[in-house]
Design a protein around this motif. Structure first.
Motif, short mmCIF file in Angstrom:
data_model
loop_
_atom_site.label_atom_id
_atom_site.label_comp_id
_atom_site.label_asym_id
_atom_site.label_seq_id
_atom_site.Cartn_x
_atom_site.Cartn_y
_atom_site.Cartn_z
N TYR A 66 0.82 -1.21 0.00
CA TYR A 66 0.00 0.00 0.00
C TYR A 66 0.86 1.27 0.00
CZ TYR A 66 -4.12 -2.95 0.43
OH TYR A 66 -5.10 -3.87 0.19
N SER A 67 0.65 2.18 0.95
CA SER A 67 1.18 3.54 0.83
C SER A 67 2.69 3.66 0.92
CB SER A 67 0.54 4.44 1.89
OG SER A 67 -0.82 4.66 1.59
N ILE A 68 3.40 2.60 1.19
CA ILE A 68 4.85 2.65 1.11
C ILE A 68 5.27 3.18 -0.26
CG2 ILE A 68 5.20 0.32 0.22
CD1 ILE A 68 7.51 -0.05 2.11
N GLY A 69 4.40 2.95 -1.27
CA GLY A 69 4.71 3.36 -2.64
C GLY A 69 4.47 4.83 -2.93
N LYS A 70 3.84 5.57 -2.02
CA LYS A 70 3.69 7.02 -2.25
C LYS A 70 5.05 7.69 -2.42
CE LYS A 70 -0.81 8.25 -0.22
NZ LYS A 70 -1.44 6.94 0.02
N ALA A 71 6.07 7.13 -1.79
CA ALA A 71 7.40 7.70 -1.93
C ALA A 71 7.91 7.56 -3.36
CB ALA A 71 8.37 7.01 -0.97
N ALA A 72 7.54 6.48 -4.03
CA ALA A 72 7.94 6.32 -5.44
C ALA A 72 7.22 7.35 -6.30
CB ALA A 72 7.64 4.91 -5.92
N THR A 73 5.95 7.60 -6.01
CA THR A 73 5.20 8.63 -6.74
C THR A 73 5.83 10.00 -6.53
OG1 THR A 73 3.19 7.33 -6.39
CG2 THR A 73 2.90 9.63 -7.03
N ALA A 74 6.15 10.32 -5.27
CA ALA A 74 6.78 11.60 -4.98
C ALA A 74 8.13 11.71 -5.69
CB ALA A 74 6.97 11.77 -3.47
N THR A 75 8.88 10.61 -5.73
CA THR A 75 10.18 10.62 -6.38
C THR A 75 10.04 10.94 -7.87
OG1 THR A 75 11.14 9.10 -4.77
CG2 THR A 75 12.22 9.24 -6.92
N VAL A 76 9.05 10.34 -8.53
CA VAL A 76 8.81 10.66 -9.93
C VAL A 76 8.57 12.16 -10.10
CG1 VAL A 76 7.14 10.41 -11.82
CG2 VAL A 76 7.96 8.38 -10.60
N VAL A 77 7.75 12.74 -9.22
CA VAL A 77 7.45 14.17 -9.31
C VAL A 77 8.72 15.00 -9.11
CG1 VAL A 77 6.19 16.07 -8.23
CG2 VAL A 77 5.05 13.88 -8.66
N HIS A 78 9.53 14.64 -8.13
CA HIS A 78 10.77 15.39 -7.90
C HIS A 78 11.71 15.31 -9.11
CE1 HIS A 78 9.58 16.34 -3.90
NE2 HIS A 78 9.65 15.10 -3.46
N VAL A 79 11.78 14.15 -9.73
CA VAL A 79 12.61 14.00 -10.92
C VAL A 79 12.09 14.90 -12.05
CG1 VAL A 79 13.26 12.40 -12.77
CG2 VAL A 79 13.44 11.68 -10.38
N THR A 160 -6.22 9.97 -3.42
CA THR A 160 -6.16 11.07 -4.39
C THR A 160 -4.73 11.58 -4.60
OG1 THR A 160 -6.72 12.64 -2.63
CG2 THR A 160 -8.53 11.79 -3.97
N PHE A 161 -3.88 11.47 -3.61
CA PHE A 161 -2.47 11.84 -3.75
C PHE A 161 -1.87 11.21 -5.00
CE2 PHE A 161 2.01 10.75 -3.10
CZ PHE A 161 2.56 11.88 -2.53
N GLY A 162 -2.06 9.91 -5.15
CA GLY A 162 -1.44 9.20 -6.26
C GLY A 162 -2.04 9.54 -7.61
N TYR A 163 -3.35 9.64 -7.66
CA TYR A 163 -3.99 9.93 -8.95
C TYR A 163 -3.69 11.35 -9.41
CZ TYR A 163 -6.67 5.63 -8.26
OH TYR A 163 -7.03 4.32 -8.07
N ILE A 164 -3.72 12.32 -8.49
CA ILE A 164 -3.46 13.70 -8.90
C ILE A 164 -2.03 13.84 -9.40
CG2 ILE A 164 -3.34 16.11 -8.17
CD1 ILE A 164 -5.53 15.45 -6.08
N LEU A 165 -1.07 13.33 -8.64
CA LEU A 165 0.31 13.42 -9.07
C LEU A 165 0.57 12.58 -10.32
CD1 LEU A 165 2.13 13.38 -5.61
CD2 LEU A 165 1.67 15.35 -7.08
N GLY A 166 -0.11 11.44 -10.41
CA GLY A 166 0.04 10.62 -11.60
C GLY A 166 -0.49 11.30 -12.85
N ARG A 176 2.05 7.47 -19.07
CA ARG A 176 1.50 7.03 -17.79
C ARG A 176 2.59 7.06 -16.73
NH1 ARG A 176 -3.58 4.67 -18.12
NH2 ARG A 176 -3.28 3.81 -16.03
N ILE A 177 2.21 7.30 -15.50
CA ILE A 177 3.21 7.42 -14.45
C ILE A 177 4.00 6.13 -14.28
CG2 ILE A 177 1.60 6.86 -12.58
CD1 ILE A 177 3.20 8.86 -10.83
N SER A 178 3.40 4.99 -14.58
CA SER A 178 4.13 3.72 -14.49
C SER A 178 5.28 3.68 -15.48
CB SER A 178 3.19 2.54 -14.71
OG SER A 178 2.46 2.72 -15.91
N GLN A 179 5.07 4.26 -16.66
CA GLN A 179 6.14 4.32 -17.66
C GLN A 179 7.23 5.29 -17.22
OE1 GLN A 179 4.82 5.18 -21.66
NE2 GLN A 179 6.92 5.29 -22.46
N VAL A 180 6.82 6.42 -16.67
CA VAL A 180 7.80 7.39 -16.19
C VAL A 180 8.63 6.78 -15.06
CG1 VAL A 180 8.16 9.72 -15.28
CG2 VAL A 180 6.26 9.29 -16.85
#
Length: 375
Positions: A66-79, A160-166, A176-180
């Motif tokens: 579950y939310s352990i992966g929000k850090a990966a989403t945030a990392t994509v955004v920072h990149v 919503t954190f994940g979908y908005i940032l995605g 798609r964010i998975s590709q990024v």
């Protein structure tokens, strides 16, 4: 991922701790990975990934934590910010015009990252099929109303954190964010086969099977039903083993969480800390901004006090005092991964029994602290 071998006393101590937790019945299967300044100190596993078959946990077993992966989403955004595609103070609607509906035109990327955007909920009739439908869920979020004036209060944006940032990532890159994630983060780190948002069905045989802790459902039922958290989404979307074992959920891009091994997510934190030669994801200056206090106080959804950087929770969960330098994300069920700018430690604990505590993680942290103190 390229195989690395961890050796030394800390490896043996963590392995013994995991074995005890499985032998006692406290855990079914779990992994721990620890890097320090880019060196793999611990890569330990114990127990079974699938009780029905007896398949053991290996270092490459993937867990939906579950939310352990929000850090990966945030990392994509920072990149992407590092690449100059947008800034933290860019309005979301500048990239995603439909998001401006119902007074949300001023919400910024920064406010999504620090959970102050005011869009924490999904309609109470949202189904599991709906959260697997990217187009539907993004249209629904774009049409949602604010819970508070953006930037004035904080509340955990569980889904919503994940979908908005995605969707921000998709609008900025056309992908798609998975590709990024694969192109910008996991591919360069050599962990594209161990850290996913949506995991291909053909790979699901490598997943650990989740199970609920006995009594967890009763504890949830005893909670006051007027809590704001119960207004942020239907009970069918709360993180349980049955939800996390569904093929459609595992295959869907739901970047509020991720499917990952401990060593993959720990390696990502090691890269953020700058400890992996040739694989720097963001600059030291950006890391300092991402891990500085961005907002803190009472959570308007879950009621706890929380302190957020940009996409990362600051301090260890459940600790009485915030530990300076620690940034990470917890996952429902007791998993956790973090980096520590003060020590260069990157650590992850992933497991398949969804407990209501972080005891396994805190035991590992205590052992890691001893190793750091010993030099």
């Amino acid at each position: 991922m390229n195989e690395e071998t961890a050796v030394g006393d800390i490896q043996k101590q963590v392995q013994a701790a995991l074995d005890r937790r499985v032998e006692s019945g406290a855990e079914r299967g779990l992994q721990v990975a620890v890097y320090r300044h880019g060196e793999l100190l611990v890569d330990a596993v114990a127990g079974v990934a699938d009780p029905a078959t007896g398949r053991p946990v290996t270092p490459g077993t993937v867990f939906y934590n579950y939310s352990i992966g929000k850090a990966a989403t945030a990392t994509v955004v920072h990149v992407l910010v590092e690449r100059g595609l947008f800034g933290y103070d860019t309005p979301v609607a500048e990239l995603w015009p439909e998001f401006a509906a119902r007074g949300k035109e001023a919400v910024t990327v920064r406010q999504v990252l620090n959970h102050t955007a005011g869009v924490p909920g999904l309609p109470l009739d949202t189904t599991v099929d709906d959260i697997c439908d990217w187009t539907w869920i993004c249209a629904t979020i774009a049409d949602s109303e604010l819970w508070w004036k953006p930037g004035t209060a904080m509340g955990y944006h569980a889904y919503t954190f994940g979908y908005i940032l995605g969707e921000i990532a998709r609008r900025a890159t056309g992908k798609r964010i998975s590709q990024v994630l694969a192109e910008e983060v996991t591919g360069p780190l050599g962990v594209a086969d161990e850290l996913y948002f949506g995991m291909p069905v053909a790979e699901h045989g490598r997943l650990a099977v989740l199970e609920d802790q006995e009594g967890a459902a009763d504890m949830m039922a005893q909670m006051p039903q007027d809590l704001p958290m119960f207004k942020a989404g239907p009970m069918s979307l709360f993180p349980t083993a049955s939800l996390g074992n569904r093929t459609d959920v595992l295959a869907a891009d739901i970047p509020a969480g991720a499917k990952t091994s401990a060593r993959a997510i720990a390696r990502m934190y090691a890269a953020l800390l700058g400890g992996l030669p040739g694989t720097q994801l963001i600059s030291p200056e950006r890391l300092r901004e991402a891990t500085a206090v961005s907002f803190g106080g009472p959570d308007q959804v879950f009621g706890n006090d929380a302190t957020w950087g940009l996409g990362f929770s600051l301090g260890l969960p459940g600790a009485e005092e915030k530990r300076a330098g620690v940034f990470g994300m917890a996952g429902a069920g007791g998993s956790y991964a973090y980096g520590d700018t003060a020590t260069g430690i990157a650590c992850a604990v992933t497991k398949n029994r969804l407990t209501m505590d972080f005891d396994a993680m805190m035991e590992v942290v205590a052992l890691v602290d001893e190793e750091v103190a010993a030099g």
